[in-house]
Design a protein around this motif. Structure first.
Motif, PDB file in Angstrom:
ATOM      1  N   GLN A  63       0.589  -1.715   0.075  1.00 30.59           N
ATOM      2  CA  GLN A  63       0.151   0.152   0.135  1.00 30.59           C
ATOM      3  C   GLN A  63       1.237   1.154   0.392  1.00 30.59           C
ATOM      4  O   GLN A  63       0.531   2.253  -0.182  1.00 30.59           O
ATOM      5  CB  GLN A  63      -0.562   0.463   1.582  1.00 30.59           C
ATOM      6  CG  GLN A  63      -2.373  -1.017   1.301  1.00 30.59           C
ATOM      7  CD  GLN A  63      -2.727  -0.949   2.372  1.00 30.59           C
ATOM      8  OE1 GLN A  63      -2.715  -1.021   3.681  1.00 30.59           O
ATOM      9  NE2 GLN A  63      -4.138  -1.394   2.106  1.00 30.59           N
ATOM     10  N   ARG A  64       1.635   0.828   0.555  1.00 27.25           N
ATOM     11  CA  ARG A  64       3.231   2.570   0.741  1.00 27.25           C
ATOM     12  C   ARG A  64       4.454   2.263  -0.134  1.00 27.25           C
ATOM     13  O   ARG A  64       4.756   3.610  -0.082  1.00 27.25           O
ATOM     14  CB  ARG A  64       3.430   2.666   2.382  1.00 27.25           C
ATOM     15  CG  ARG A  64       1.923   3.099   2.816  1.00 27.25           C
ATOM     16  CD  ARG A  64       2.704   2.043   4.860  1.00 27.25           C
ATOM     17  NE  ARG A  64       1.306   2.800   5.605  1.00 27.25           N
ATOM     18  CZ  ARG A  64       0.125   1.848   5.424  1.00 27.25           C
ATOM     19  NH1 ARG A  64       0.026   0.533   4.981  1.00 27.25           N
ATOM     20  NH2 ARG A  64      -0.648   2.171   6.592  1.00 27.25           N
ATOM     21  N   TYR A  65       4.614   0.887  -0.958  1.00 30.57           N
ATOM     22  CA  TYR A  65       5.893   1.788  -1.618  1.00 30.57           C
ATOM     23  C   TYR A  65       6.148   0.342  -2.838  1.00 30.57           C
ATOM     24  O   TYR A  65       5.301  -0.586  -2.850  1.00 30.57           O
ATOM     25  CB  TYR A  65       7.027   0.863  -0.185  1.00 30.57           C
ATOM     26  CG  TYR A  65       6.944   1.727   0.926  1.00 30.57           C
ATOM     27  CD1 TYR A  65       8.378   3.142   0.890  1.00 30.57           C
ATOM     28  CD2 TYR A  65       6.870   1.158   2.320  1.00 30.57           C
ATOM     29  CE1 TYR A  65       8.607   3.692   1.834  1.00 30.57           C
ATOM     30  CE2 TYR A  65       6.861   1.610   2.998  1.00 30.57           C
ATOM     31  CZ  TYR A  65       7.725   3.337   3.104  1.00 30.57           C
ATOM     32  OH  TYR A  65       8.600   3.421   4.076  1.00 30.57           O
ATOM     33  N   THR A  66       6.614   1.031  -3.617  1.00 30.77           N
ATOM     34  CA  THR A  66       7.113  -0.004  -4.658  1.00 30.77           C
ATOM     35  C   THR A  66       8.663  -0.312  -3.811  1.00 30.77           C
ATOM     36  O   THR A  66       9.789   0.061  -3.383  1.00 30.77           O
ATOM     37  CB  THR A  66       7.314   0.107  -6.309  1.00 30.77           C
ATOM     38  OG1 THR A  66       8.494   1.164  -5.844  1.00 30.77           O
ATOM     39  CG2 THR A  66       5.906   1.193  -6.536  1.00 30.77           C
ATOM     40  N   PHE A  67       8.887  -1.276  -4.448  1.00 30.79           N
ATOM     41  CA  PHE A  67      10.835  -1.658  -3.951  1.00 30.79           C
ATOM     42  C   PHE A  67      11.810  -2.666  -5.261  1.00 30.79           C
ATOM     43  O   PHE A  67      10.824  -3.272  -6.395  1.00 30.79           O
ATOM     44  CB  PHE A  67      10.249  -2.709  -2.886  1.00 30.79           C
ATOM     45  CG  PHE A  67       9.404  -4.072  -2.712  1.00 30.79           C
ATOM     46  CD1 PHE A  67       9.619  -5.372  -2.969  1.00 30.79           C
ATOM     47  CD2 PHE A  67       8.056  -3.481  -2.153  1.00 30.79           C
ATOM     48  CE1 PHE A  67       9.027  -6.184  -2.523  1.00 30.79           C
ATOM     49  CE2 PHE A  67       7.283  -4.727  -1.967  1.00 30.79           C
ATOM     50  CZ  PHE A  67       7.400  -5.891  -2.655  1.00 30.79           C
ATOM     51  N   SER A  68      12.853  -3.147  -5.282  1.00 31.82           N
ATOM     52  CA  SER A  68      13.305  -3.387  -6.029  1.00 31.82           C
ATOM     53  C   SER A  68      14.355  -3.754  -5.245  1.00 31.82           C
ATOM     54  O   SER A  68      15.496  -3.523  -3.905  1.00 31.82           O
ATOM     55  CB  SER A  68      13.746  -2.540  -7.569  1.00 31.82           C
ATOM     56  OG  SER A  68      14.321  -0.773  -6.645  1.00 31.82           O
ATOM     57  N   LEU A  69      15.651  -4.871  -5.322  1.00 29.84           N
ATOM     58  CA  LEU A  69      16.566  -5.655  -4.782  1.00 29.84           C
ATOM     59  C   LEU A  69      17.702  -4.407  -5.109  1.00 29.84           C
ATOM     60  O   LEU A  69      17.848  -4.318  -6.025  1.00 29.84           O
ATOM     61  CB  LEU A  69      16.863  -7.061  -5.886  1.00 29.84           C
ATOM     62  CG  LEU A  69      17.746  -7.375  -4.377  1.00 29.84           C
ATOM     63  CD1 LEU A  69      17.427  -8.210  -3.368  1.00 29.84           C
ATOM     64  CD2 LEU A  69      18.128  -8.538  -5.870  1.00 29.84           C
ATOM     65  N   PHE A  70      18.553  -4.399  -3.864  1.00 26.99           N
ATOM     66  CA  PHE A  70      19.912  -3.147  -4.057  1.00 26.99           C
ATOM     67  C   PHE A  70      20.674  -4.185  -5.036  1.00 26.99           C
ATOM     68  O   PHE A  70      21.011  -5.105  -4.752  1.00 26.99           O
ATOM     69  CB  PHE A  70      19.900  -3.629  -2.656  1.00 26.99           C
ATOM     70  CG  PHE A  70      21.400  -2.579  -2.058  1.00 26.99           C
ATOM     71  CD1 PHE A  70      20.838  -1.288  -2.552  1.00 26.99           C
ATOM     72  CD2 PHE A  70      22.585  -3.510  -1.935  1.00 26.99           C
ATOM     73  CE1 PHE A  70      22.366  -0.925  -2.417  1.00 26.99           C
ATOM     74  CE2 PHE A  70      24.056  -2.235  -1.585  1.00 26.99           C
ATOM     75  CZ  PHE A  70      23.190  -1.154  -2.035  1.00 26.99           C
ATOM     76  N   PRO A  71      21.378  -3.171  -5.539  1.00 20.72           N
ATOM     77  CA  PRO A  71      22.363  -3.918  -6.609  1.00 20.72           C
ATOM     78  C   PRO A  71      23.389  -4.780  -6.159  1.00 20.72           C
ATOM     79  O   PRO A  71      23.929  -5.831  -6.417  1.00 20.72           O
ATOM     80  CB  PRO A  71      22.899  -2.656  -7.080  1.00 20.72           C
ATOM     81  CG  PRO A  71      22.050  -2.196  -7.232  1.00 20.72           C
ATOM     82  CD  PRO A  71      20.693  -2.390  -6.397  1.00 20.72           C
ATOM     83  N   ALA A  72      23.890  -4.556  -5.145  1.00 20.88           N
ATOM     84  CA  ALA A  72      24.864  -4.957  -4.187  1.00 20.88           C
ATOM     85  C   ALA A  72      24.350  -6.826  -3.538  1.00 20.88           C
ATOM     86  O   ALA A  72      25.176  -6.298  -3.272  1.00 20.88           O
ATOM     87  CB  ALA A  72      25.955  -4.194  -3.223  1.00 20.88           C
ATOM     88  N   TYR A  73      23.247  -6.985  -3.673  1.00 18.43           N
ATOM     89  CA  TYR A  73      22.630  -7.918  -2.612  1.00 18.43           C
ATOM     90  C   TYR A  73      23.286  -9.659  -3.283  1.00 18.43           C
ATOM     91  O   TYR A  73      23.438  -9.378  -4.767  1.00 18.43           O
ATOM     92  CB  TYR A  73      21.157  -7.612  -3.437  1.00 18.43           C
ATOM     93  CG  TYR A  73      21.018  -9.486  -2.437  1.00 18.43           C
ATOM     94  CD1 TYR A  73      20.948  -9.413  -1.891  1.00 18.43           C
ATOM     95  CD2 TYR A  73      20.603 -10.519  -3.986  1.00 18.43           C
ATOM     96  CE1 TYR A  73      20.352 -11.172  -1.331  1.00 18.43           C
ATOM     97  CE2 TYR A  73      19.758 -11.367  -3.363  1.00 18.43           C
ATOM     98  CZ  TYR A  73      19.369 -11.765  -1.844  1.00 18.43           C
ATOM     99  OH  TYR A  73      19.312 -13.249  -2.044  1.00 18.43           O
TER     100      TYR A  73
END
Length: 496
Positions: A463-473
């Motif tokens: 409901q509050r965020y879109t999110f993506s994986l951190f490049p350095a994961y």
């Protein structure tokens, strides 16, 4: 005096004879019996069995870099992956698995636990058998189903709000979600288990986490039988201290609650999990009454089983949605359609079909628990095999969840649509093909609790965020009590 010196002289020889019988003769006899039926395995080494090989496999696997693949079976259980591909006769039959876990005629009970795991779980519902288990199961069923479960949902929502408040000042920064969800799920467990005493409950949880860590790092270490009576390692001393500390803290919470009832500050012992257990300990019905030790063990099991499984389930589901934005969008559309911007409610949770598909696929690829353990109670026929009494049986559901013969050539891909028509259709009615929370009579009683918890947390995040994986994961896995990220899971959140 002569008798004393004779006893001291014979003691080490007696211990050696017992150890040789247990760690050599019995195991070699079993190995020959199984080999005669076509079931072979790696050569057995005196005293330490195959534990050194297992540790070597695991250390080598964890040291190798891994691409962003969901094929984690060789990584998490490299010894099983290697041995099932090397030795003839190791065949997974879904019908045989169902027979083992259904445990008809009590032929395949749970094995007795000892050592650090015994200190961690005690005689809770995960480890017990017979009438004691039936009593514990009945109480847990009451605590985690129907109106009792519904009454826990507001505490889940409040706990997620606390987590999201911590995130408000983060703009484009990565968040290590495994750590965040550890705090979230421990908060939820503490509130639902201990009610107003949840702060003290968190202290118990911290001790349990330390005890779980000790149990995990000693899982494949062999101790000479009886040596602990003469000399204890630092881990053994620390685990005893933690075990006593957990019990003392639990008893103190119980004492305070009982005193409040006596003083009229509370009407009764409460309807949270602890309250139900304390009431059972005071029951006039002997068939329902539990001991204080049982009460403590029930709470320990609830904490460990409930928190760790929910944490890893949430972590890997967010990870999968972070690298599959199309499914993240689908899940968000569903959440906004059902709840809008309002907090999740019980009726709406039941309508989240797409999210249910996503969670099931996450549990298939990254099941919290990667295997079930049973033993052969008495000499038994299983399919074409005749199994000697007291041998252990290990059912690797992680292997089954990733098996192309069951799921197709795309078994290593994230495809929630597999579950669009339910689990039975996805598995072609083979229930033993998918059991992230166990199978048969001993299916985890907290399954509905964990699923509701996950749906609430995911809904409020979407409901509050879109999110993506951190490049350095760094994609890497380890098996502690559950399938955990070795280096955490870093995710970048953007407010909507």
């Amino acid at each position: 005096m002569i008798v004393l010196w004779t006893s001291l002289f014979l003691l080490p020889f007696s211990a050696l004879a017992i150890a040789l019988h247990k760690l050599w003769w019995t195991l070699c006899r079993i190995q020959r019996t199984m080999a005669s039926q076509g079931i072979r395995g790696p050569p057995y080494k005196l005293f330490y069995g195959n534990t050194r090989e297992i540790l070597q496999f695991k250390n080598e696997a964890s040291s190798r870099p891994m691409n962003l693949s969901h094929d984690i079976f060789p990584r998490v259980q490299p010894h099983i992956s290697t041995w099932t591909g090397t030795y003839d006769g190791t065949v997974f039959c879904l019908l045989l698995i169902k027979e083992v876990v259904n445990n008809k005629d009590k032929a395949f009970p749970k094995p007795e636990i000892e050592g650090f795991v015994k200190k961690l779980l005690g005689d809770g519902p995960v480890t017990t058998e017979g009438e004691k288990w039936a009593k514990q199961r009945k109480l847990a069923n009451y605590a985690f189903h129907g109106d009792s479960l519904k009454s826990m949902l507001p505490a889940m929502v409040d706990s997620v709000h606390m987590m999201l408040d911590r995130w408000k000042n983060l703009h484009g920064d990565e968040i290590e979600v495994y750590q965040e969800f550890t705090m979230l799920t421990s908060e939820i467990i503490s509130r639902t288990a201990f009610g107003s005493s949840y702060v003290e409950g968190r202290n118990i949880f911290e001790m349990l986490r330390k005890l779980a860590s000790i149990a995990s790092r000693n899982a494949f270490k062999i101790r000479f039988p009886g040596i602990s009576k003469l000399w204890k390692t630092n881990d053994e001393l620390e685990s005893e201290k933690l075990e006593n500390g957990i019990r003392d803290a639990m008893l103190e919470i119980i004492r305070k609650r009982e005193e409040k009832v006596k003083a009229g500050e509370l009407d009764d012992l409460g309807n949270d999990f602890l309250g139900l257990l304390v009431k059972a300990s005071h029951s006039d019905d002997e068939s329902r009454r539990i001991t204080i030790t049982d009460l403590v063990d029930e709470c320990k099991t609830f904490y460990i089983a409930g928190q760790d499984t929910s944490n890893t389930m949430l972590t890997w589901t967010v990870f999968l949605l972070a690298i599959h934005p199309d499914w993240q969008d689908e899940a968000r559309k569903e959440v906004l359609n059902v709840f809008g911007n309002q907090d999740p409610d019980p009726d709406g949770i039941a309508k989240l079909k797409t999210m249910g598909m996503i969670i099931n696929e996450s549990l298939r690829l990254y099941p919290p628990v990667v295997g079930l353990i049973r033993k052969v109670g008495t000499k038994t026929r299983l399919g074409k095999l005749v199994l000697p009494a007291n041998i252990g049986l290990y059912i690797p559901n992680l292997k089954l969840h990733h098996d192309p013969q069951i799921w197709g050539d795309d078994a290593q891909l994230f495809k929630p649509e597999r579950f669009s028509e339910g689990v039975a259709k996805a598995t072609n009615n083979n229930l033993a093909a998918f059991f992230p929370f166990g199978l048969g009579p001993r299916t985890c009683v907290g399954f509905n609790f964990a699923t509701a918890e996950a749906k609430i947390a995911l809904s409020m995040i979407l409901q509050r965020y879109t999110f993506s994986l951190f490049p350095a994961y760094v994609h890497s896995h380890t098996q502690l009590l559950t399938t955990s990220p070795q280096h955490g899971v870093q995710v970048i959140f953007h407010a909507l």
